[in-house]
Design an enzyme around this catalytic site. Structure first.
Site, PDB file in Angstrom:
ATOM      1  N   GLY A 154      62.211  45.099  37.942  1.00 16.06           N
ATOM      2  CA  GLY A 154      62.592  44.459  36.671  1.00 16.06           C
ATOM      3  C   GLY A 154      63.568  43.319  36.874  1.00 16.06           C
ATOM      4  O   GLY A 154      64.353  42.993  35.980  1.00 16.06           O
TER       5      GLY A 154
ATOM      6  N   SER B 238      68.686  55.500  28.846  1.00 15.42           N
ATOM      7  CA  SER B 238      68.974  54.777  27.599  1.00 15.42           C
ATOM      8  C   SER B 238      69.564  55.674  26.521  1.00 15.42           C
ATOM      9  O   SER B 238      69.204  56.851  26.398  1.00 15.42           O
ATOM     10  CB  SER B 238      67.656  54.206  27.077  1.00 15.42           C
TER      11      SER B 238
ATOM     12  N   GLU C 228      68.683  55.505  23.662  1.00 14.36           N
ATOM     13  CA  GLU C 228      67.535  55.832  22.815  1.00 14.36           C
ATOM     14  C   GLU C 228      67.125  57.300  23.028  1.00 14.36           C
ATOM     15  O   GLU C 228      66.486  57.904  22.167  1.00 14.36           O
ATOM     16  CB  GLU C 228      66.379  54.878  23.146  1.00 14.36           C
TER      17      GLU C 228
ATOM     18  N   GLY D  97      63.815  40.563  34.233  1.00 11.31           N
ATOM     19  CA  GLY D  97      64.290  40.906  32.893  1.00 11.31           C
ATOM     20  C   GLY D  97      65.746  40.515  32.687  1.00 11.31           C
ATOM     21  O   GLY D  97      66.400  39.949  33.574  1.00 11.31           O
TER      22      GLY D  97
ATOM     23  N   ALA E  64      60.650  48.416  33.020  1.00  4.94           N
ATOM     24  CA  ALA E  64      60.101  49.324  32.008  1.00  4.94           C
ATOM     25  C   ALA E  64      59.411  48.517  30.933  1.00  4.94           C
ATOM     26  O   ALA E  64      59.706  47.335  30.753  1.00  4.94           O
ATOM     27  CB  ALA E  64      61.233  50.134  31.352  1.00  4.94           C
TER      28      ALA E  64
ATOM     29  N   TYR F 294      58.953  55.438  23.585  1.00  2.00           N
ATOM     30  CA  TYR F 294      59.864  54.888  24.596  1.00  2.00           C
ATOM     31  C   TYR F 294      60.972  55.906  24.918  1.00  2.00           C
ATOM     32  O   TYR F 294      61.245  56.182  26.096  1.00  2.00           O
ATOM     33  CB  TYR F 294      60.472  53.580  24.077  1.00  2.00           C
TER      34      TYR F 294
HETATM   35  P1  NAP Z   1      63.676  43.678  29.812  1.00  8.41           P
HETATM   36  O1  NAP Z   1      64.410  42.390  29.638  1.00  8.41           O
HETATM   37  O2  NAP Z   1      62.573  44.022  28.877  1.00  8.41           O
HETATM   38  O3  NAP Z   1      63.118  43.684  31.315  1.00  8.41           O
HETATM   39  C1  NAP Z   1      62.149  44.615  31.718  1.00  8.41           C
HETATM   40  C2  NAP Z   1      61.682  44.264  33.127  1.00  8.41           C
HETATM   41  O4  NAP Z   1      60.673  45.203  33.518  1.00  8.41           O
HETATM   42  C3  NAP Z   1      61.054  42.859  33.244  1.00  8.41           C
HETATM   43  O5  NAP Z   1      61.405  42.328  34.490  1.00  8.41           O
HETATM   44  C4  NAP Z   1      59.558  43.180  33.192  1.00  8.41           C
HETATM   45  O6  NAP Z   1      58.760  42.201  33.807  1.00  8.41           O
HETATM   46  C5  NAP Z   1      59.544  44.468  34.008  1.00  8.41           C
HETATM   47  N1  NAP Z   1      58.334  45.263  33.815  1.00  8.41           N
HETATM   48  C6  NAP Z   1      57.792  45.685  32.655  1.00  8.41           C
HETATM   49  N2  NAP Z   1      56.674  46.395  32.888  1.00  8.41           N
HETATM   50  C7  NAP Z   1      56.497  46.412  34.232  1.00  8.41           C
HETATM   51  C8  NAP Z   1      55.514  46.970  35.092  1.00  8.41           C
HETATM   52  N3  NAP Z   1      54.468  47.656  34.613  1.00  8.41           N
HETATM   53  N4  NAP Z   1      55.657  46.799  36.431  1.00  8.41           N
HETATM   54  C9  NAP Z   1      56.699  46.089  36.931  1.00  8.41           C
HETATM   55  N5  NAP Z   1      57.657  45.521  36.170  1.00  8.41           N
HETATM   56  C10 NAP Z   1      57.557  45.690  34.832  1.00  8.41           C
HETATM   57  O7  NAP Z   1      64.693  44.908  29.795  1.00  8.41           O
HETATM   58  P2  NAP Z   1      66.289  44.913  30.008  1.00  8.41           P
HETATM   59  O8  NAP Z   1      66.935  44.742  28.680  1.00  8.41           O
HETATM   60  O9  NAP Z   1      66.648  44.046  31.151  1.00  8.41           O
HETATM   61  O10 NAP Z   1      66.525  46.445  30.398  1.00  8.41           O
HETATM   62  C11 NAP Z   1      66.452  46.881  31.756  1.00  8.41           C
HETATM   63  C12 NAP Z   1      66.187  48.380  31.785  1.00  8.41           C
HETATM   64  O11 NAP Z   1      67.230  49.064  31.092  1.00  8.41           O
HETATM   65  C13 NAP Z   1      64.903  48.826  31.104  1.00  8.41           C
HETATM   66  O12 NAP Z   1      64.413  49.933  31.818  1.00  8.41           O
HETATM   67  C14 NAP Z   1      65.344  49.257  29.720  1.00  8.41           C
HETATM   68  O13 NAP Z   1      64.441  50.202  29.193  1.00  8.41           O
HETATM   69  C15 NAP Z   1      66.700  49.863  30.053  1.00  8.41           C
HETATM   70  N6  NAP Z   1      67.697  49.836  28.986  1.00  8.41           N
HETATM   71  C16 NAP Z   1      67.981  48.662  28.357  1.00  8.41           C
HETATM   72  C17 NAP Z   1      68.978  48.637  27.393  1.00  8.41           C
HETATM   73  C18 NAP Z   1      69.337  47.354  26.670  1.00  8.41           C
HETATM   74  O14 NAP Z   1      69.993  47.436  25.635  1.00  8.41           O
HETATM   75  N7  NAP Z   1      68.987  46.198  27.211  1.00  8.41           N
HETATM   76  C19 NAP Z   1      69.685  49.814  27.081  1.00  8.41           C
HETATM   77  C20 NAP Z   1      69.376  50.985  27.778  1.00  8.41           C
HETATM   78  C21 NAP Z   1      68.390  50.987  28.745  1.00  8.41           C
HETATM   79  P3  NAP Z   1      58.274  40.875  32.998  1.00  8.41           P
HETATM   80  O15 NAP Z   1      59.432  39.919  33.066  1.00  8.41           O
HETATM   81  O16 NAP Z   1      57.081  40.441  33.770  1.00  8.41           O
HETATM   82  O17 NAP Z   1      57.980  41.311  31.598  1.00  8.41           O
HETATM   83  N1  GDD Z   2      63.343  44.368  17.251  1.00 10.47           N
HETATM   84  C1  GDD Z   2      63.627  44.353  15.925  1.00 10.47           C
HETATM   85  N2  GDD Z   2      63.074  43.371  15.155  1.00 10.47           N
HETATM   86  N3  GDD Z   2      64.442  45.291  15.422  1.00 10.47           N
HETATM   87  C2  GDD Z   2      64.726  45.239  14.105  1.00 10.47           C
HETATM   88  C3  GDD Z   2      64.196  44.257  13.260  1.00 10.47           C
HETATM   89  C4  GDD Z   2      63.319  43.272  13.804  1.00 10.47           C
HETATM   90  O1  GDD Z   2      62.826  42.386  13.122  1.00 10.47           O
HETATM   91  N4  GDD Z   2      64.687  44.467  12.010  1.00 10.47           N
HETATM   92  C5  GDD Z   2      65.481  45.530  12.067  1.00 10.47           C
HETATM   93  N5  GDD Z   2      65.510  46.018  13.341  1.00 10.47           N
HETATM   94  C6  GDD Z   2      66.253  47.210  13.779  1.00 10.47           C
HETATM   95  C7  GDD Z   2      65.411  48.256  14.508  1.00 10.47           C
HETATM   96  O2  GDD Z   2      64.701  49.065  13.568  1.00 10.47           O
HETATM   97  C8  GDD Z   2      66.514  49.011  15.267  1.00 10.47           C
HETATM   98  O3  GDD Z   2      67.084  49.979  14.417  1.00 10.47           O
HETATM   99  C9  GDD Z   2      67.560  47.949  15.554  1.00 10.47           C
HETATM  100  O4  GDD Z   2      67.202  46.798  14.746  1.00 10.47           O
HETATM  101  C10 GDD Z   2      67.627  47.510  17.009  1.00 10.47           C
HETATM  102  O5  GDD Z   2      66.314  47.178  17.453  1.00 10.47           O
HETATM  103  P1  GDD Z   2      66.047  46.475  18.874  1.00 10.47           P
HETATM  104  O6  GDD Z   2      66.886  45.278  19.008  1.00 10.47           O
HETATM  105  O7  GDD Z   2      64.573  46.323  19.014  1.00 10.47           O
HETATM  106  O8  GDD Z   2      66.638  47.523  19.920  1.00 10.47           O
HETATM  107  P2  GDD Z   2      66.505  49.117  20.031  1.00 10.47           P
HETATM  108  O9  GDD Z   2      67.830  49.707  19.668  1.00 10.47           O
HETATM  109  O10 GDD Z   2      65.313  49.628  19.316  1.00 10.47           O
HETATM  110  O11 GDD Z   2      66.226  49.296  21.582  1.00 10.47           O
HETATM  111  C11 GDD Z   2      67.024  48.629  22.569  1.00 10.47           C
HETATM  112  O12 GDD Z   2      68.120  49.419  22.912  1.00 10.47           O
HETATM  113  C12 GDD Z   2      67.817  50.640  23.600  1.00 10.47           C
HETATM  114  C13 GDD Z   2      69.145  51.345  23.871  1.00 10.47           C
HETATM  115  O13 GDD Z   2      69.548  52.078  22.761  1.00 10.47           O
HETATM  116  C14 GDD Z   2      66.117  48.302  23.759  1.00 10.47           C
HETATM  117  O14 GDD Z   2      66.805  47.440  24.635  1.00 10.47           O
HETATM  118  C15 GDD Z   2      65.765  49.564  24.540  1.00 10.47           C
HETATM  119  O15 GDD Z   2      65.089  49.186  25.752  1.00 10.47           O
HETATM  120  C16 GDD Z   2      67.074  50.280  24.883  1.00 10.47           C
HETATM  121  O16 GDD Z   2      66.826  51.441  25.624  1.00 10.47           O
END
Ligand code: NAP
Ligand code: GDD
Length: 345
Positions: free
Chosen positions: A10, A132, A134, A13, A89, A155
């Site tokens: 990843g 996460s 989540e 990402g 992911a 997820y």
């Molecule tokens: P992101 O920006 O969506 O990056 C996801 C990465 O995974 C990208 O590099 C994507 O590649 C790669 N990927 C997706 N499907 C794949 C596959 N089948 N094989 C190989 N690579 C694949 O996510 P992020 O926000 O950096 O988050 C990093 C990790 O932390 C994820 O596992 C996410 O679920 C977890 N997480 C995120 C948050 C948050 O708030 N950001 C919180 C808790 C946990 P492409 O660039 O080609 O799409």
């Molecule tokens: N994406 C999105 N788009 N979310 C919306 C919208 C919209 O137009 N309107 C309201 N929301 C609300 C969603 O219903 C959710 O309650 C909140 O905004 C945050 O949505 P996201 O930004 O999509 O993030 P997430 O909390 O569902 O998930 C992210 O955080 C997780 C950690 O708690 C992702 O980064 C996950 O990969 C990560 O694990």
């Protein structure tokens, strides 16, 4: 002392790009796995580019996919990293309702494929699993390492599976495998369909007269939003401890989606009510209402503490959008001389 070798899944990402920067600064050799796509997907790491033929090059990309276990095992065998940061992911919660089977395969089983590859190759490496908040789903806040999981999306379910796979490989095989249970973390590099980036971008574009409305779903959900650039430091620290363990990483504060919208629009001097409309396609079949993390353990044992809170985060994301709008646009196709990372393959 020889430099350590890290492998990041990843790497293209949001988190992968910040972590790659951090590890390169620390002197690591960094290997990343990227998916083959018909367009370039390395925009977030292009600035880290070094020609792989250059003797000083320390960043290398390899094609690979989480659904391809034999490729993952071959890469681990040939790279032989000291540390594996498993960040890849299908990470979008709403999308996971549309693609539950793929999300389970990639986000859930992908972790088992990597752990099993480490075990079968017999690598003495350390493993980080991107768990996460989540996973806590409908369990009321504050959430800490002992809080029971009740996931509310495919997820979340896949991440719970991967969390337990990580613990199981630690207990069964003695692998140094940790879960970083990270609450939402955002940045200007956030994917454009996550709510913070979508709103920050809309506020900037509306201010610039490029659009008038933005359509959103549930505004009542509350999240603990921190700054991604600070969270990757915690990942690294988790792999530097004597014993493998699991840690929550969060700010300990929460805001509603409505609050975040208000913060972004206020920053550009607009009233959000004039520009935000509801669209039910953004509503999830089951929602996570309230997340607030208790990261006391990380502060005590890792010495990690966040400094950027949600209001500052909203402002810095809107400023980044305004800055991008005021710069000349980058051509869609790479021009000669523009550094575009090419995986070795
Ligand atoms: P992101 O920006 O969506 O990056 C996801 C990465 O995974 C990208 O590099 C994507 O590649 C790669 N990927 C997706 N499907 C794949 C596959 N089948 N094989 C190989 N690579 C694949 O996510 P992020 O926000 O950096 O988050 C990093 C990790 O932390 C994820 O596992 C996410 O679920 C977890 N997480 C995120 C948050 C948050 O708030 N950001 C919180 C808790 C946990 P492409 O660039 O080609 O799409
Ligand atoms: N994406 C999105 N788009 N979310 C919306 C919208 C919209 O137009 N309107 C309201 N929301 C609300 C969603 O219903 C959710 O309650 C909140 O905004 C945050 O949505 P996201 O930004 O999509 O993030 P997430 O909390 O569902 O998930 C992210 O955080 C997780 C950690 O708690 C992702 O980064 C996950 O990969 C990560 O694990």
């Amino acid at each position: 002392m020889t430099a350590k070798k890290a492998l990041i899944t990843g790497i293209t990402g949001q988190d992968g790009s910040y972590l790659a920067e951090l590890l390169l600064e620390k002197g690591y050799w960094v290997h990343g796995i990227a998916r083959r796509a018909s367009t370039f997907n390395t925009e977030r790491i292009d600035h880290l580019y070094e020609d792989p033929h250059h003797p000083q090059a320390r960043l290398f990309l390899h094609y690979g996919d989480l659904t391809d276990g034999s490729r993952l095992a071959n890469l681990l065998e040939s790279i032989r990293p000291d540390e594996v940061y498993h960040l890849a992911a299908q990470s979008h919660v709403r999308v996971s309702f549309d693609e539950p089977e793929f999300t389970g395969n990639c986000t859930g089983l992908g972790t088992t494929r990597l752990l099993e590859a480490i075990r079968s190759v017999g690598l003495p490496c350390r493993f980080y699993q991107a768990s996460s908040s989540e996973m806590f789903g409908s369990t009321p806040p504050p959430q800490c390492e002992e809080t029971p999981f009740h996931p509310r999306s495919p997820y979340g379910v896949a991440k719970v599976y991967a969390y337990w796979a990580t613990r199981n490989y630690r207990e069964a095989y003695g692998i140094y495998a940790v879960n970083g249970i990270l609450f939402n973390h955002e940045s200007p590099r956030r994917g454009p369909t996550f709510v913070t980036r979508k709103v920050a971008s809309a506020a900037a574009r509306i201010k610039a007269g490029l659009q008038d409305l933005v359509y959103l779903g549930n505004l009542e959900a509350r999240r603990d939003w921190g700054y991604a650039a600070e969270y990757v430091e915690a990942m690294w620290r988790m792999l530097q401890q004597e014993e493998a363990d699991d840690y929550v990483i969060a700010t300990g504060t929460s805001h509603s989606v409505r609050d975040f919208v208000e913060l972004c629009f206020e920053h550009v001097g607009l009233d959000w009510r004039d520009h935000v409309r509801f669209d039910e396609r953004y509503v999830r079949p089951s929602e996570v209402d309230h997340l607030v993390g208790d990261a006391a353990k990380a502060e005590r044992l890792l010495g990690w503490k966040p400094t950027v809170r949600t209001p500052e985060l909203a402002r810095l994301m809107v400023d980044a959008e305004l800055g991008a709008l005021s710069r000349p646009s980058v051509p869609a196709a790479p021009t000669p001389g523009r550094a575009v990372l090419a995986p070795v393959s």
